[in-house]
Each structure stands twice: as C-alpha cells, then as structure tokens.
Design a protein around this motif. Structure first.
Motif, PDB file in Angstrom:
ATOM      1  N   PRO A  75       0.842  -1.304   0.123  1.00  0.00           N
ATOM      2  CA  PRO A  75       0.098   0.000   0.048  1.00  0.00           C
ATOM      3  C   PRO A  75       0.746   1.360   0.232  1.00  0.00           C
ATOM      4  O   PRO A  75       2.051   1.308   0.275  1.00  0.00           O
ATOM      5  CB  PRO A  75      -0.938  -0.030   1.322  1.00  0.00           C
ATOM      6  N   TRP A  76       0.267   2.461  -0.398  1.00  0.00           N
ATOM      7  CA  TRP A  76       0.978   3.718  -0.460  1.00  0.00           C
ATOM      8  C   TRP A  76       0.535   4.715   0.377  1.00  0.00           C
ATOM      9  O   TRP A  76      -0.721   4.824   0.651  1.00  0.00           O
ATOM     10  CB  TRP A  76       0.652   4.144  -2.138  1.00  0.00           C
ATOM     11  N   VAL A  77       1.286   5.700   0.837  1.00  0.00           N
ATOM     12  CA  VAL A  77       0.848   6.833   1.471  1.00  0.00           C
ATOM     13  C   VAL A  77       0.475   8.155   0.548  1.00  0.00           C
ATOM     14  O   VAL A  77       1.171   8.107  -0.458  1.00  0.00           O
ATOM     15  CB  VAL A  77       1.906   7.076   2.505  1.00  0.00           C
ATOM     16  N   LEU A  78      -0.693   8.398   0.806  1.00  0.00           N
ATOM     17  CA  LEU A  78      -1.309   9.327  -0.001  1.00  0.00           C
ATOM     18  C   LEU A  78      -0.565  10.791   0.176  1.00  0.00           C
ATOM     19  O   LEU A  78      -0.309  11.401   1.288  1.00  0.00           O
ATOM     20  CB  LEU A  78      -2.455   9.579   0.122  1.00  0.00           C
ATOM     21  N   GLY A  79      -0.318  11.482  -1.198  1.00  0.00           N
ATOM     22  CA  GLY A  79       0.178  12.823  -1.090  1.00  0.00           C
ATOM     23  C   GLY A  79      -0.806  13.913  -1.808  1.00  0.00           C
ATOM     24  O   GLY A  79      -1.683  13.489  -2.001  1.00  0.00           O
ATOM     25  N   ALA A  80      -0.356  14.958  -2.060  1.00  0.00           N
ATOM     26  CA  ALA A  80      -1.149  15.967  -2.668  1.00  0.00           C
ATOM     27  C   ALA A  80      -1.412  15.719  -4.205  1.00  0.00           C
ATOM     28  O   ALA A  80      -0.799  15.075  -4.900  1.00  0.00           O
ATOM     29  CB  ALA A  80      -0.240  17.378  -2.658  1.00  0.00           C
ATOM     30  N   PRO A  81      -2.766  15.788  -4.435  1.00  0.00           N
ATOM     31  CA  PRO A  81      -3.261  15.677  -5.796  1.00  0.00           C
ATOM     32  C   PRO A  81      -2.627  16.497  -7.194  1.00  0.00           C
ATOM     33  O   PRO A  81      -2.137  17.626  -6.720  1.00  0.00           O
ATOM     34  CB  PRO A  81      -4.752  16.011  -5.867  1.00  0.00           C
ATOM     35  N   ILE A  82      -2.609  15.807  -8.105  1.00  0.00           N
ATOM     36  CA  ILE A  82      -2.227  16.496  -9.348  1.00  0.00           C
ATOM     37  C   ILE A  82      -3.148  16.716 -10.366  1.00  0.00           C
ATOM     38  O   ILE A  82      -4.061  15.451 -10.522  1.00  0.00           O
ATOM     39  CB  ILE A  82      -0.920  15.846  -9.906  1.00  0.00           C
ATOM     40  N   VAL A  83      -3.491  17.898 -10.979  1.00  0.00           N
ATOM     41  CA  VAL A  83      -4.703  17.893 -11.796  1.00  0.00           C
ATOM     42  C   VAL A  83      -4.141  18.251 -13.271  1.00  0.00           C
ATOM     43  O   VAL A  83      -3.024  18.861 -13.322  1.00  0.00           O
ATOM     44  CB  VAL A  83      -5.632  19.072 -11.286  1.00  0.00           C
ATOM     45  N   ALA A  84      -4.965  17.919 -14.250  1.00  0.00           N
ATOM     46  CA  ALA A  84      -4.567  18.553 -15.396  1.00  0.00           C
ATOM     47  C   ALA A  84      -4.311  19.929 -15.779  1.00  0.00           C
ATOM     48  O   ALA A  84      -5.114  20.757 -15.179  1.00  0.00           O
ATOM     49  CB  ALA A  84      -5.834  18.247 -16.627  1.00  0.00           C
ATOM     50  N   GLY A  85      -3.261  20.434 -16.269  1.00  0.00           N
ATOM     51  CA  GLY A  85      -3.074  21.819 -16.548  1.00  0.00           C
ATOM     52  C   GLY A  85      -1.941  22.076 -15.546  1.00  0.00           C
ATOM     53  O   GLY A  85      -1.518  23.292 -15.404  1.00  0.00           O
ATOM     54  N   ASP A 125      -6.735   3.488   7.580  1.00  0.00           N
ATOM     55  CA  ASP A 125      -5.478   4.070   8.024  1.00  0.00           C
ATOM     56  C   ASP A 125      -4.942   5.266   7.070  1.00  0.00           C
ATOM     57  O   ASP A 125      -3.968   5.690   7.114  1.00  0.00           O
ATOM     58  CB  ASP A 125      -4.183   3.153   8.155  1.00  0.00           C
ATOM     59  N   GLY A 126      -5.808   5.355   5.775  1.00  0.00           N
ATOM     60  CA  GLY A 126      -5.600   6.703   4.860  1.00  0.00           C
ATOM     61  C   GLY A 126      -4.557   6.131   3.920  1.00  0.00           C
ATOM     62  O   GLY A 126      -3.897   6.820   3.134  1.00  0.00           O
TER      63      GLY A 126
END
Length: 398
Positions: A75-85, A125-126
């Motif tokens: 499993p992976w620890v989540l970071g900030a999102p990335i959006v198109a553009g 656990d996020g």
C-alpha cells in the motif's frame, strides 16, 4: 486509318498531369502563390507543403486515466493531488507513496504506474490499497503520438477537421495552403433556356447552377457561369476572354454545323491535349490549354457532361491544387452488365448488399439514373458478369 482514342484511365491521368504542369508553370505569378492561413480558415484547403509538428504530443509523461500515480509496491501513503494543467513537478515520487491524479495531468518523476480509480481504495489508515491486479502502466509517454519536427501531413493533403485538430495539438497555429484555382462555366447552345418548361425544341439549362457546385466540391473557385449562343465568333470570343485557371464548357464539341468549340480553340491558339476519349457517354470531350488557362470542353448531353466532369474535372483540379490523383478502387457487380460496343461504358449504379446494380433511366441525355446514384462504375468492352469487380468512380456530391 482508325484513330485510336485515349482510354478513360489514360485521359484521367493526363488531366491530372496537365493540372500539375499548369500549377508548376504558373507558380511564379505573384497572384498564384500559396497563402498562410490560421487553422480555422484553412479547413478544407490543400497544404502547399509538408506540415511538421512544433512540439511533442503529448508534451509530457501524463496520466492516461483518473486515479493515483504510484511508486513501488503498495500500500501507498497518499500525497497532494495533481490535476490536468498543473506544472510538471520536479520532485520525484518516492517508493511507497502515491498522489491522486486526473487524466492528462503530468506524472511526477519516479512514477511506476497510474492505478485507476476503480482498481484501488483508501483503507482506514488513509493508505491506498490496490484491490484489482493489473500489469498496465496507464501512462502516456511524451511524444507517444507525435514527436517534435515530425511531418504530420505532406503537401497536397486536404486539411480536414481531424487533421487540423492534430496540427493544433502539435503546436501549429497556421499553415500554408495552395491557391484555389478559379473556374468559369460556359453553357453553349441556342436551345438552352434558363427558366420554366422548355417549348418543343428547347431544353432547360441544367449546368449553370450545378457545374459550379461540383467544381467547388473539387476545390476550385467557380467565379461565373455564362450561357453562350451557337455562334463561332461568340464562342471564340468567350473562350479568348477567359482569364480563369479553368474553363469548363458544355456543348459544341461534336462535329455538326453548330459545334464550334474545336474551331474556337484553334482560333485562340489553344493546344489540344485530349481529343475525345474512348468512353460512353462523354466520348467527344476535349482538353486544351492556352497560357495559364486550361479548357475542359464537355458534351452538351446532361449525363455525358456530368460523366466528363467527374472523370476529368476532378483529376484536373486535384493536379492544380497539388493533390495526388485519387486512387481507384473496385466495386463488385451484382448483375451481368453487357457492353457490346468498343470502349468503356460508364454507368450510374446503386449499392446493394449483393453488389452494384446499374440505375434505371440512364442514357447520355438522361439525369434520372444519376440523381439517386451511389457512384459510377466503368464496364470494359465486352461487358462484365455478376460477381466480377470493375473500377468505380466516386461522385463528389455523395
């Protein structure tokens, strides 16, 4: 001595060659050069030269799906999102980490794959946990579709909406297109009337409003259509005064006392390039040139003129525009089609599940069969049998 006439195929190739030749001979004229247009204005025009991409498509490694960019096994620890553009990140994605990402957004360095939204969930656990195995990476690499400076389309290509869209995606803003050849139509004949029901001995003008439209579908710019009486001096004067790249005339090409086209062409010093064609209908068609003008002289019968315009006019305009000659395909006959006379027979046909069936009501003087046709087919001398393939000719309005 029997005069050997060119076949319809040879005449077709010659018309294209003469168009190419005329375009090359007149390219030095100030008004005959190519022009640069924005993509919207250039739709439907012909590229004057090769068109190269100005950038890669895509311009970055990007997500092919909505989901998460991941590095290493989960499993992976989540970071900030990335959006198109978003501006591509220079910070690498480290092993054991993931970032939400939308389709088309740039993936960060170190991304092993994009896990689709439907293939993973976030646990209590996020952390991101994949629940559907997959070997697909779901990342579009930079330049996957187009690389910078790659030739997208060669000169002579028509700029269609999908081609213009690809050019725009490749960073192109404007293109250089070939000049549109001007065309004039001359409808010859004292018997031709422009309105109403013709009295006995007269016929309606079926060309002044239709031939310019057909020429427009070929890519020409029809500037005028004139009716011309059966008079030798008037015919010569009309042809002599033409300054368009292409003049299309109807009528006056046979050998009767009222057929003045051949003599008019000689009087104005035009060179006869094609002198009749071994095809029916349309046999007495002519192709000539004087200076920067080419003359396509068609018979006066409606079907014969339409056949001649499609057989020779389309290739001629294609040559003037720098387009290649459209390749011939094959169409299968659903029925036997006799042709017991010399030369090729051109027939309008309807497409059926069994193959091509000649339309009814068609002679050189009739239009009814052509009106609802799906195309033309060319039957060689000796005829064709059901199940045999013959060359079709595409109708530009279909």
């Amino acid at each position: 001595m029997t005069l050997v006439l060119p076949s319809w195929s040879d005449a077709r190739h010659e018309a294209h060659r003469q168009g190419v030749r005329l375009a090359a001979d007149t390219a030095a004229d100030p008004g005959a050069g190519s022009v640069r247009l924005d993509l919207a204005s250039a739709l439907g025009r012909t590229l004057a030269g090769d068109l190269a991409a100005r950038g890669d498509v895509p311009g970055h490694d990007g997500a092919a799906m909505d989901g998460w960019a991941v590095a290493g096994p989960g499993p992976w620890v989540l970071g900030a999102p990335i959006v198109a553009g978003a501006v591509p990140s220079g910070a690498p994605l480290t092993t054991g980490h993931a970032r939400p990402i939308t389709t088309g957004a740039p993936v960060p360095p170190g991304t092993a794959a994009v896990v689709r939204s439907e293939d993973a969930t976030v646990d209590d656990d996020g952390r991101l946990v994949r629940h559907t195995p997959s070997t697909r990476r779901h990342v579009r690499p930079a330049g996957e579709e187009v690389t910078r400076d790659q030739v997208l389309f060669t000169g002579g290509t028509v700029l269609t909406p999908p081609r213009a869209a690809l050019a725009a995606a490749s960073g192109v803003d404007d293109v250089r297109v070939a000049p549109v050849p001007t065309a004039r139509v001359a409808v010859l004949g004292d018997e031709v009337v422009g309105a109403g029901v013709p009295r006995p001995g007269q016929v309606r003008d079926v060309f002044s409003h239709t031939l310019p439209a057909v020429l427009g579908t070929f890519g020409a710019d029809p500037v005028a259509a004139d009716r011309v009486p059966d008079d030798a001096d008037t015919t010569a004067r009309v042809l002599d005064a033409a300054r368009e790249r292409l003049v299309v005339s109807t009528g006056g090409t046979a050998g009767s006392s009222t057929d003045h086209v051949r003599g008019a062409l000689a009087r104005i010093g035009a060179e006869l390039l094609v002198d009749r064609v071994d095809v029916r209908p349309g046999r007495p068609m002519l192709l000539a040139r004087r200076g920067a003008t080419v003359f396509l002289c068609l018979p006066g019968n409606p079907m014969a003129a339409m056949v001649g315009l499609v057989l020779l006019g389309g290739p001629l305009v294609a040559g003037l525009l720098g387009r290649p000659l459209e390749p011939m395909g094959r169409v299968r006959l659903a029925v036997d089609v006799p042709n017991d006379r010399p030369g090729a027979l051109v027939l309008a046909y309807r497409a059926t599940p069994e193959g091509a069936v000649p339309a009814s009501h068609q002679t050189s003087a009739m239009l009814r069969g052509l009106a609802d046709a799906d195309g033309l087919l060319v039957v060689p001398a000796g005829g064709g049998v059901a199940g045999e393939d013959v060359p079709p000719v595409r109708l530009p309005w279909c």
